[in-house]
Every structure is written in C-alpha cells, then in structure tokens.
Write a protein that holds these residues in place. Structure first.
Motif, short mmCIF file in Angstrom:
data_model
loop_
_atom_site.label_atom_id
_atom_site.label_comp_id
_atom_site.label_asym_id
_atom_site.label_seq_id
_atom_site.Cartn_x
_atom_site.Cartn_y
_atom_site.Cartn_z
N LEU A 178 0.82 -1.21 0.00
CA LEU A 178 0.00 0.00 0.00
C LEU A 178 0.86 1.26 0.00
CD1 LEU A 178 -2.85 -0.92 2.51
CD2 LEU A 178 -2.91 -0.97 0.02
N ALA A 179 1.97 1.23 0.72
CA ALA A 179 2.86 2.40 0.77
C ALA A 179 3.47 2.68 -0.60
CB ALA A 179 3.96 2.18 1.81
N ILE A 180 3.85 1.61 -1.31
CA ILE A 180 4.39 1.78 -2.66
C ILE A 180 3.29 2.27 -3.60
CG2 ILE A 180 5.44 0.61 -4.63
CD1 ILE A 180 6.72 -1.34 -2.62
N GLY A 185 0.54 6.40 -7.02
CA GLY A 185 -0.81 6.84 -7.34
C GLY A 185 -1.70 5.69 -7.76
N ALA A 186 -1.37 4.48 -7.33
CA ALA A 186 -2.17 3.29 -7.66
C ALA A 186 -3.24 3.09 -6.60
CB ALA A 186 -1.28 2.06 -7.74
N LYS A 187 -4.36 2.46 -7.02
CA LYS A 187 -5.43 2.16 -6.09
C LYS A 187 -5.37 0.69 -5.69
CE LYS A 187 -8.76 5.70 -7.48
NZ LYS A 187 -10.14 5.95 -7.97
N ALA A 188 -5.28 0.46 -4.40
CA ALA A 188 -5.28 -0.89 -3.85
C ALA A 188 -5.83 -0.80 -2.43
CB ALA A 188 -3.88 -1.49 -3.86
N TYR A 189 -6.28 -1.92 -1.91
CA TYR A 189 -6.98 -1.90 -0.63
C TYR A 189 -6.48 -3.00 0.29
CZ TYR A 189 -10.02 0.83 -3.65
OH TYR A 189 -10.49 1.75 -4.53
N LEU A 190 -6.38 -2.64 1.57
CA LEU A 190 -6.03 -3.63 2.59
C LEU A 190 -7.28 -4.41 2.96
CD1 LEU A 190 -3.80 -4.65 4.57
CD2 LEU A 190 -4.73 -3.02 6.22
N SER A 191 -7.22 -5.72 2.83
CA SER A 191 -8.35 -6.58 3.15
C SER A 191 -7.98 -7.50 4.30
CB SER A 191 -8.76 -7.41 1.93
OG SER A 191 -9.16 -6.55 0.88
#
Length: 225
Positions: A178-180, A185-191
């Motif tokens: 997530l930090a990278i 500017g990428a979208k990703a989510y912690l699940s």
C-alpha cells in the motif's frame, strides 16, 4: 558487621541511628520512584507525539506511509526519521517504474501499477540507479519465518523492520504494498481476514483481484477461504 549496621541490628546501635537509617532508605526509594517516573515519561513522549499527529489527520484522506510511521516510531527508542522511512519506500516505487518501462507497460494504468508492485514479491529485480548508473539486484520481498507473530519482539511485525531486512509477514508485507501504491498513485486496498491481511484491487471493468503478498501470487476467493 556492615550488614548488621545497615539493618540497625548492631549491638549498641541507638534508636536514633535506626531512625536516621530508615529515613535515608525512604529518601533513596523516593529517588528511585522519581527516576522510574522520568524514564516512563520519556518513553511516553514519542507515543504522545504520534497521537497528536494522528489527531490532526483527516480520516478520509491521509498518507498511509505517514500513518504507519507514526504508529511504529512510537515503539522505538531511536526510530529512523520519517524522511529515511519514506525514502526506502520511494526507492521501491522507483524500481516499479523501471520494471514498467523495461516491459513497455502503460505506466498510467492502475492494473499495470499493481502488476509492477507484485513483481517485487515474485522475483529478484535488476535496478539501475538513475544518478550513478550503477546496477544492482534488488532481492524480492520474502516471508520471515523467524518470529512471524512478534511473540519475541513485536517490532518484527513492523514495516520499518521489513524495509531494513526485506523480510516480513502478512501484517507488514501488505502495508509495504500500500505504501508503494501510494507513491505511484495506484489504487489498492487492505483486506482483512482472521489473523491475516492481503491486498485487493480492481480493473477498469470492476473485476476484483486478490493478491497474496506472502507468496507473491494472485489467488481466488476459494483459496482465501
């Protein structure tokens, strides 16, 4: 004789001497209490500083890297500076950009950005320093089987530790992702699942992908279950 004298048990020792000795012991104990209190307050200072910084954050829009740093830095007696912490993440983001350029992938695509990040978890990568033109191999991010639950040392769960060693587990490895992603500017989510965390992201058509950072693979919902 010295022990008996300290305890006020030496034959011929007066009550006054015993009282003076008792008073001295109380003063020494008070000094110890004050020293313990000062040490406790010193350790609380980083925690309070982090808490105050958290209270200033907008919960709907904040830096994930800064939030992780504030949490972890409160643990250490001598934490790295935020600049050092962030620079380590930026170096990995720069590596992702090089991967995308080398493979001729659209660097503006969210899928491409996530693909590049995942490469860091799948294989060792050649990195070229843009300033010095020196080349070196960046080892892939790997799972650390040494105290993975932080039972012996809680800091083994930290992203700070992963940045320093290249090894982590299902807490710190998704946080690095997530930090990278934030830098790119990428979208990703912690699940989250019981005692585990992983990454999810979507393509342009809304299809959801699950990325398991501990083994560097895309996985389906059944595997996660």
């Amino acid at each position: 004789r010295i022990i008996l004298q300290q305890q006020g048990m030496l034959p011929g020792q007066t009550n006054q001497q015993q009282k003076e000795l008792q008073s001295l012991k109380q003063e020494m104990r008070q000094d110890e209490i004050e020293a313990e209190k000062a040490a406790y307050m010193a350790k609380m200072k980083p925690f309070e500083n982090s808490l105050n910084e958290f209270l200033k954050m907008n919960p709907d829009s904040f830096s994930i890297s800064k939030a992780i740093y504030l949490t972890e830095s409160a643990w250490y007696d001598n934490p790295p500076t935020y600049q050092q912490f962030e620079n380590a993440i930026k170096q990995r983001a720069a590596l992702v950009k090089q991967i995308l350029k080398q493979e001729g992938v659209n660097p503006n695509s969210n899928i491409a950005k996530n693909y590049g990040i995942q490469k860091l978890y799948k294989q060792d990568t050649k990195y070229i320093n843009p300033k010095t033109k020196q080349t070196f191999i960046a080892p892939k991010v790997t799972y650390d089987f040494n105290d993975p639950y932080g039972d012996k040392n809680w800091s083994n769960m930290f992203l700070t530790k992963l940045l320093g060693t290249g090894k982590g587990q299902c807490h710190s490895m998704p946080l690095l992702y997530l930090a990278i992603a934030e830098q790119l500017g990428a979208k990703a989510y912690l699940s989250l699942s019981p005692e585990h965390s992983f990454i999810q992201y979507f393509n342009e058509n809304g299809y959801r992908y699950n990325f398991e950072t501990t083994n560097g693979n895309l996985v389906n919902q059944t595997w996660l279950m």
